[in-house]
Design an enzyme around this catalytic site. Structure first.
Site, PDB file in Angstrom:
ATOM      1  N   PRO A   2       0.951  -1.242  -0.095  1.00 36.34           N
ATOM      2  CA  PRO A   2      -0.044   0.542  -0.349  1.00 36.34           C
ATOM      3  C   PRO A   2       0.672   1.423   0.096  1.00 36.34           C
ATOM      4  CG  PRO A   2      -0.983  -1.763   1.988  1.00 36.34           C
ATOM      5  CD  PRO A   2       0.564  -1.958   1.380  1.00 36.34           C
ATOM      6  N   GLU A   3       0.621   2.310  -0.904  1.00 37.31           N
ATOM      7  CA  GLU A   3       1.488   3.346  -1.330  1.00 37.31           C
ATOM      8  C   GLU A   3       0.403   4.940  -0.389  1.00 37.31           C
ATOM      9  OE1 GLU A   3       3.484   3.557  -4.866  1.00 37.31           O
ATOM     10  OE2 GLU A   3       3.661   1.939  -5.165  1.00 37.31           O
ATOM     11  N   LYS A  60       3.577   6.551   4.021  1.00 39.90           N
ATOM     12  CA  LYS A  60       3.027   5.410   4.185  1.00 39.90           C
ATOM     13  C   LYS A  60       2.002   4.861   5.338  1.00 39.90           C
ATOM     14  CE  LYS A  60       5.877   4.154  -0.004  1.00 39.90           C
ATOM     15  NZ  LYS A  60       6.387   2.691   0.013  1.00 39.90           N
ATOM     16  N   HIS A  94      -3.417 -15.941   9.525  1.00 38.12           N
ATOM     17  CA  HIS A  94      -2.623 -14.283   9.112  1.00 38.12           C
ATOM     18  C   HIS A  94      -2.901 -12.487   9.972  1.00 38.12           C
ATOM     19  CE1 HIS A  94      -0.536 -16.397   5.988  1.00 38.12           C
ATOM     20  NE2 HIS A  94      -2.014 -17.337   5.385  1.00 38.12           N
ATOM     21  N   ARG A 114       2.753 -11.349   4.802  1.00 40.00           N
ATOM     22  CA  ARG A 114       4.650 -11.364   5.020  1.00 40.00           C
ATOM     23  C   ARG A 114       5.093 -11.116   6.222  1.00 40.00           C
ATOM     24  NH1 ARG A 114       6.408 -10.593   0.485  1.00 40.00           N
ATOM     25  NH2 ARG A 114       8.506 -11.330   1.056  1.00 40.00           N
ATOM     26  N   ARG A 265      14.821  -3.418  -8.037  1.00 37.63           N
ATOM     27  CA  ARG A 265      12.620  -3.309  -8.263  1.00 37.63           C
ATOM     28  C   ARG A 265      12.884  -3.805  -9.708  1.00 37.63           C
ATOM     29  NH1 ARG A 265      11.329  -0.293  -3.218  1.00 37.63           N
ATOM     30  NH2 ARG A 265       9.495  -1.199  -3.998  1.00 37.63           N
TER      31      ARG A 265
END
Length: 275
Positions: A2-3, A60, A94, A114, A265
Site C-alpha cells: 500500500p502506497e 505510507k 494471518h 508476510r 525493484r
C-alpha cells in the site's frame, strides 16, 4: 505494498467510522508484534477506554491519536491490511491484532501475510519525532520551488530511486513511481539533477495528478490491498505501464513496455517516449 493513495483511502474510511470511539480492547494475537515494539512502548492494555481523537496518514503510515497523548503508529509494509470486520468473521493465521470499540459492532483487524508490518504503541510525541526523522515532505504539500530544490540537492539519484526515497518525498512506492514517470514522459534512469525547468514542472504536476486520480478510485488492488471496509480499489485498471511489460505503449504505440530492475525493484517504462 500500500502506497500513499491506498493508505489515504484506508484513513478516510477509518475516520468515518472510528473518530470519537473508545477502545474496548487492543489485542496482539501474534507475538511477533510485541517483538517489533520500540523502546518506551506502551502495553496494549494502556489503550482500554481511550478515545480516538484523530487519524491521519503520513507517508505510507497511519497515525492514531488517542486522549491522554497516546498514539498508535501503523505501517502495512508489503501485505498488511487494516479493515473493519464483523465479529463473526473467522480469525485466520494471518490476522495478528484486533481492536474492539464500545458502541460499535465491527472490530478493526490487522492482517499481514508476510509479517513485515507493525503497530507501534507509542506516545504521540515519540511518533511525531520518528516521522520528523524518517520522512520527507508530502507530495501534496511540497511547493514547486522546494520540489525543484530537492531534485538538485539529490541530483545524482536516478528519478526512480529519487521517488522511492522516503526521506526525500514521502508516500510513493513502486507502482506510482512508474506511473508518475510515464505521465511525465521521463526515463526512470534519468538523474534528478539533469531535468530542465520545463521537465521539472511536468514531473511535479504529474506526481500530484496521478496520486489524485488514484485516491479518487480508492487505490490499486494488485494483490493484498483492501480499504477500511475490506473492499478492493479500482485504479489498477488505469495503470499505463505498471505490470504491463510486453504490451504496446498506450501513448506512442511504437514500442512495448519494458520491465527492468533498478536497485532490485522491477521498473516498467516505455523506452521510446520516456526520455
Amino acid at each position: 505494498m500500500p502506497e500513499l493513495p491506498e493508505v489515504e483511502t484506508i484513513v478516510t474510511g477509518l475516520k468515518a467510522n472510528l473518530l470519537g470511539r473508545r477502545v474496548k480492547e487492543l489485542v496482539f494475537i501474534s507475538p511477533h508484534l510485541k517483538k517489533k515494539q520500540l523502546p518506551g512502548a506502551f502495553r496494549p492494555e494502556a489503550y482500554r477506554r481511550r478515545k480516538i481523537l484523530d487519524i491521519w496518514r503520513r507517508g505510507k503510515m497511519i497515525v492514531f491519536r488517542f486522549d491522554g497523548q497516546l498514539g498508535l503508529l501503523v505501517h502495512l509494509k508489503m501485505t498488511g491490511q487494516l479493515f473493519l470486520a464483523d465479529p463473526a468473521r473467522k480469525i485466520d493465521k494471518h490476522t495478528h491484532a484486533r481492536l474492539t470499540f464500545y458502541g460499535l459492532k465491527k472490530e478493526l483487524l490487522f492482517r499481514d501475510i508476510r509479517k513485515f508490518g507493525f503497530l507501534n504503541c507509542l506516545a504521540l510525541s515519540q511518533i511525531e519525532e520518528k516521522i520528523k526523522t524518517d520522512l520527507g515532505p508530502e507530495p501534496f504539500e511540497i511547493s514547486l520551488n522546494d520540489f525543484r530544490y530537492l531534485l538538485k540537492r539529490h541530483g545524482q539519484k536516478r528519478l526512480k530511486n529519487w521517488l522511492l526515497d522516503q526521506k526525500i518525498i514521502a508516500g510513493i512506492g513502486n507502482i506510482y513511481s512508474d506511473e508518475i514517470l510515464f505521465r511525465a514522459r521521463l526515463s526512470p534512469f534519468r538523474l534528478a539533477g539533469s531535468l530542465t525547468e520545463e521537465q521539472a514542472v511536468r514531473f511535479y504536476r504529474a506526481a500530484r495528478r496521478v496520486l489524485e486520480e488514484a485516491i479518487a478510485l480508492k487505490g490499486s488492488s494488485i494483490s493484498d490491498y483492501v480499504d477500511a471496509m475490506g473492499e478492493k480499489g479500482g485504479y489498477q485498471r488505469r495503470h499505463r505501464v505498471y505490470a504491463r511489460d510486453g504490451q504496446l505503449c498506450p501513448r506512442c504505440h511504437r514500442e512495448k513496455i519494458v520491465r527492468q530492475k533498478i536497485n532490485g525493484r522491477s521498473t516498467f517504462y516505455c523506452p521510446a517516449c520516456q526520455l
